[in-house]
Design a protein around this motif. Structure first.
Motif, PDB file in Angstrom:
ATOM      1  N   LYS A 237      61.727  34.270  40.136  1.00 28.81           N
ATOM      2  CA  LYS A 237      62.001  32.904  39.696  1.00 28.81           C
ATOM      3  C   LYS A 237      60.948  32.330  38.770  1.00 28.81           C
ATOM      4  N   GLY A 238      59.818  33.012  38.601  1.00 30.29           N
ATOM      5  CA  GLY A 238      58.746  32.471  37.783  1.00 30.29           C
ATOM      6  C   GLY A 238      57.868  33.573  37.233  1.00 30.29           C
ATOM      7  N   ALA A 239      56.774  33.168  36.590  1.00 31.60           N
ATOM      8  CA  ALA A 239      55.750  34.083  36.095  1.00 31.60           C
ATOM      9  C   ALA A 239      54.427  33.680  36.739  1.00 31.60           C
ATOM     10  N   TYR A 240      53.632  34.668  37.153  1.00 32.27           N
ATOM     11  CA  TYR A 240      52.436  34.384  37.934  1.00 32.27           C
ATOM     12  C   TYR A 240      51.251  35.184  37.415  1.00 32.27           C
ATOM     13  N   ASP A 241      50.123  34.493  37.251  1.00 28.86           N
ATOM     14  CA  ASP A 241      48.817  35.123  37.110  1.00 28.86           C
ATOM     15  C   ASP A 241      48.121  34.968  38.453  1.00 28.86           C
ATOM     16  N   PHE A 242      47.627  36.055  39.019  1.00 29.13           N
ATOM     17  CA  PHE A 242      47.049  35.959  40.357  1.00 29.13           C
ATOM     18  C   PHE A 242      45.978  37.023  40.570  1.00 29.13           C
ATOM     19  N   ASP A 243      45.107  36.743  41.513  1.00 34.73           N
ATOM     20  CA  ASP A 243      44.146  37.709  42.029  1.00 34.73           C
ATOM     21  C   ASP A 243      44.518  38.011  43.477  1.00 34.73           C
ATOM     22  N   LEU A 244      43.838  38.988  44.053  1.00 31.58           N
ATOM     23  CA  LEU A 244      43.988  39.288  45.469  1.00 31.58           C
ATOM     24  C   LEU A 244      42.658  39.036  46.173  1.00 31.58           C
ATOM     25  N   ALA A 245      42.703  38.317  47.272  1.00 31.55           N
ATOM     26  CA  ALA A 245      41.513  38.045  48.085  1.00 31.55           C
ATOM     27  C   ALA A 245      41.581  38.919  49.331  1.00 31.55           C
ATOM     28  N   VAL A 246      40.570  39.749  49.519  1.00 30.95           N
ATOM     29  CA  VAL A 246      40.495  40.640  50.678  1.00 30.95           C
ATOM     30  C   VAL A 246      39.453  40.074  51.641  1.00 30.95           C
ATOM     31  N   PHE A 247      39.876  39.746  52.855  1.00 34.83           N
ATOM     32  CA  PHE A 247      38.991  39.172  53.862  1.00 34.83           C
ATOM     33  C   PHE A 247      38.545  40.267  54.819  1.00 34.83           C
ATOM     34  N   SER A 248      37.250  40.259  55.126  1.00 33.83           N
ATOM     35  CA  SER A 248      36.706  41.286  56.011  1.00 33.83           C
ATOM     36  C   SER A 248      35.664  40.679  56.942  1.00 33.83           C
ATOM     37  N   GLU A 249      35.464  41.358  58.059  1.00 35.47           N
ATOM     38  CA  GLU A 249      34.468  40.946  59.052  1.00 35.47           C
ATOM     39  C   GLU A 249      33.435  42.055  59.205  1.00 35.47           C
ATOM     40  N   ALA A 250      32.171  41.666  59.214  1.00 35.35           N
ATOM     41  CA  ALA A 250      31.065  42.567  59.507  1.00 35.35           C
ATOM     42  C   ALA A 250      30.187  41.858  60.527  1.00 35.35           C
ATOM     43  N   GLY A 251      30.250  42.309  61.764  1.00 34.28           N
ATOM     44  CA  GLY A 251      29.560  41.578  62.823  1.00 34.28           C
ATOM     45  C   GLY A 251      30.212  40.225  63.017  1.00 34.28           C
ATOM     46  N   LYS A 252      29.424  39.163  62.904  1.00 35.13           N
ATOM     47  CA  LYS A 252      29.944  37.806  63.060  1.00 35.13           C
ATOM     48  C   LYS A 252      30.235  37.127  61.727  1.00 35.13           C
ATOM     49  N   GLU A 253      30.016  37.844  60.633  1.00 33.62           N
ATOM     50  CA  GLU A 253      30.194  37.248  59.314  1.00 33.62           C
ATOM     51  C   GLU A 253      31.551  37.612  58.722  1.00 33.62           C
ATOM     52  N   ILE A 254      32.231  36.625  58.150  1.00 34.15           N
ATOM     53  CA  ILE A 254      33.500  36.819  57.463  1.00 34.15           C
ATOM     54  C   ILE A 254      33.260  36.666  55.965  1.00 34.15           C
ATOM     55  N   LYS A 255      33.725  37.638  55.190  1.00 32.71           N
ATOM     56  CA  LYS A 255      33.504  37.613  53.750  1.00 32.71           C
ATOM     57  C   LYS A 255      34.835  37.718  53.017  1.00 32.71           C
ATOM     58  N   GLN A 256      34.849  37.211  51.791  1.00 32.65           N
ATOM     59  CA  GLN A 256      36.021  37.290  50.922  1.00 32.65           C
ATOM     60  C   GLN A 256      35.639  38.053  49.661  1.00 32.65           C
ATOM     61  N   THR A 257      36.410  39.089  49.344  1.00 28.04           N
ATOM     62  CA  THR A 257      36.211  39.876  48.133  1.00 28.04           C
ATOM     63  C   THR A 257      37.406  39.661  47.226  1.00 28.04           C
ATOM     64  N   THR A 258      37.175  39.162  46.014  1.00 30.41           N
ATOM     65  CA  THR A 258      38.253  38.892  45.071  1.00 30.41           C
ATOM     66  C   THR A 258      38.452  40.091  44.153  1.00 30.41           C
ATOM     67  N   VAL A 259      39.706  40.516  44.012  1.00 31.17           N
ATOM     68  CA  VAL A 259      40.048  41.696  43.222  1.00 31.17           C
ATOM     69  C   VAL A 259      40.987  41.280  42.104  1.00 31.17           C
ATOM     70  N   ASP A 260      40.747  41.781  40.877  1.00 30.22           N
ATOM     71  CA  ASP A 260      41.635  41.493  39.757  1.00 30.22           C
ATOM     72  C   ASP A 260      41.844  42.754  38.938  1.00 30.22           C
ATOM     73  N   ASP A 261      42.467  42.614  37.771  1.00 28.90           N
ATOM     74  CA  ASP A 261      42.780  43.743  36.907  1.00 28.90           C
ATOM     75  C   ASP A 261      41.704  43.861  35.836  1.00 28.90           C
ATOM     76  N   ALA A 262      40.585  44.481  36.206  1.00 23.33           N
ATOM     77  CA  ALA A 262      39.479  44.718  35.266  1.00 23.33           C
ATOM     78  C   ALA A 262      39.031  43.433  34.587  1.00 23.33           C
ATOM     79  N   GLY A 263      38.869  42.373  35.381  1.00 23.50           N
ATOM     80  CA  GLY A 263      38.394  41.104  34.856  1.00 23.50           C
ATOM     81  C   GLY A 263      39.494  40.150  34.439  1.00 23.50           C
ATOM     82  N   LYS A 264      40.737  40.599  34.436  1.00 22.13           N
ATOM     83  CA  LYS A 264      41.874  39.747  34.111  1.00 22.13           C
ATOM     84  C   LYS A 264      42.769  39.618  35.344  1.00 22.13           C
ATOM     85  N   PRO A 265      43.546  38.558  35.424  1.00 17.29           N
ATOM     86  CA  PRO A 265      44.436  38.427  36.580  1.00 17.29           C
ATOM     87  C   PRO A 265      45.573  39.444  36.530  1.00 17.29           C
TER      88      PRO A 265
END
Length: 308
Positions: A237-265
């Protein structure tokens, strides 16, 4: 924190004959035959020229001249890379808001026999800025830390731009059979896109979402382990530019890693439907029986689009 054993029980103040440890209790040093005080973290009293935070500590090992540099122990790191090469194997389709896309050089290559199954040509069209038509396959390669453990707990779409379906140019070598199998689906048209597990329908021709992929699945990576998650992102229904956010846990810390297409969405678009079974573009290149991908004479009335 547990301190060292003093060899100066009388408290004479002779630093050459005692071991002392001071600093943050969250960091521990174990050593033998150390002469002089050892500081970990912020020492109680240091010369003002000492750059706090630059280096945690330097331990001089008596009699050896060796130096051990203690770095603050950070959380275990997750590495994520995205591979889009599966989109180039064919069949493939890309669209752009630019009616001059993909340019003269690529247009000439599209007109050659065999262009409809030329994976390098499909790659070059995508890299030139084309948005995936209807879907895009993203292979996420997850790599855990060399030592330690991380647990991937979620993967989400981060929408950067939402537009009507792109109607400048279509370059399309359409599929001739069933959809490729998929591990997970991401429906970008949903108000809040959630990564879903994928299942085949009764005919075996289409993939359908079967409920959230997380938290039912657990991705645990220990001591450099790797895992691949295949995400098929779709739009109608539309066109989208987007990234993917990968959430991970290491011990008690939660981190977010953002992934894109070689610097572009990442980019995905649906068809700009103008009537039942018809889409409207300013330029259309479509796969022909002679295996070329040739320019169409009436792009504003592009028929045979089952998604419209």
């Amino acid at each position: 924190m547990t301190g060292g054993t003093s060899t100066d029980p009388a408290g004479t103040g002779d630093s050459s004959s005692k071991n002392g440890i001071g600093g943050n209790a969250a960091q521990v040093v174990q050593a033998r035959d150390i002469t002089g005080p050892v500081y970990v973290g912020r020492p109680r009293a240091r010369p003002r020229w000492w750059l706090i935070g630059g280096l945690a500590a330097v331990i001089l090992l008596a009699g050896t001249g060796a130096a051990v540099w203690l770095q603050p122990s950070g959380p275990a790191e997750l590495r994520v890379t995205a591979d889009l090469s599966a989109n180039d194997a064919g069949p493939w389709g890309y669209a752009s808001e630019d009616p001059g896309f993909p340019g003269p050089e690529l247009a000439a290559r599209l007109a050659r026999p065999g262009a409809d199954r030329d994976s390098q040509l499909a790659h070059d069209v995508r890299v030139a800025g084309g948005a995936g038509l209807l879907h895009q396959v993203i292979r996420l390669h997850l790599e855990g830390p060399r030592t330690g453990q991380v647990v991937v707990t979620d993967i989400r779409a981060v929408i950067r731009k939402r537009l009507p379906p792109l109607s400048g140019t279509l370059v399309w070598s359409p599929p001739q059979g069933a959809e490729d199998s998929a591990e997970t689906l991401l429906e970008l048209d949903d108000r809040f896109p959630v990564l879903q597990s994928a299942v085949r329908d009764a005919t075996g021709n289409r993939n359908f979402p079967a409920g959230p992929y997380f938290p039912a699945h657990t991705i645990k990576l220990v001591d450099g382990e790797t895992k691949e998650v295949i995400v098929t992102a779709s739009a109608a229904k539309g066109a989208y530019d987007f990234d993917l956010a990968v959430f991970s846990e290491a011990g008690k810390e939660i981190k977010q890693t953002t992934v894109d297409d070689a610097g572009k969405p990442f980019r995905v678009t649906g068809f700009p439907c103008s009537a039942r079974g018809q889409a409207s573009y300013r330029t259309v290149y479509f796969a022909q029986a002679d295996t070329t991908v040739s320019r169409q004479p009436d792009p504003e009335h592009f028929d045979g689009v089952g998604e419209c």
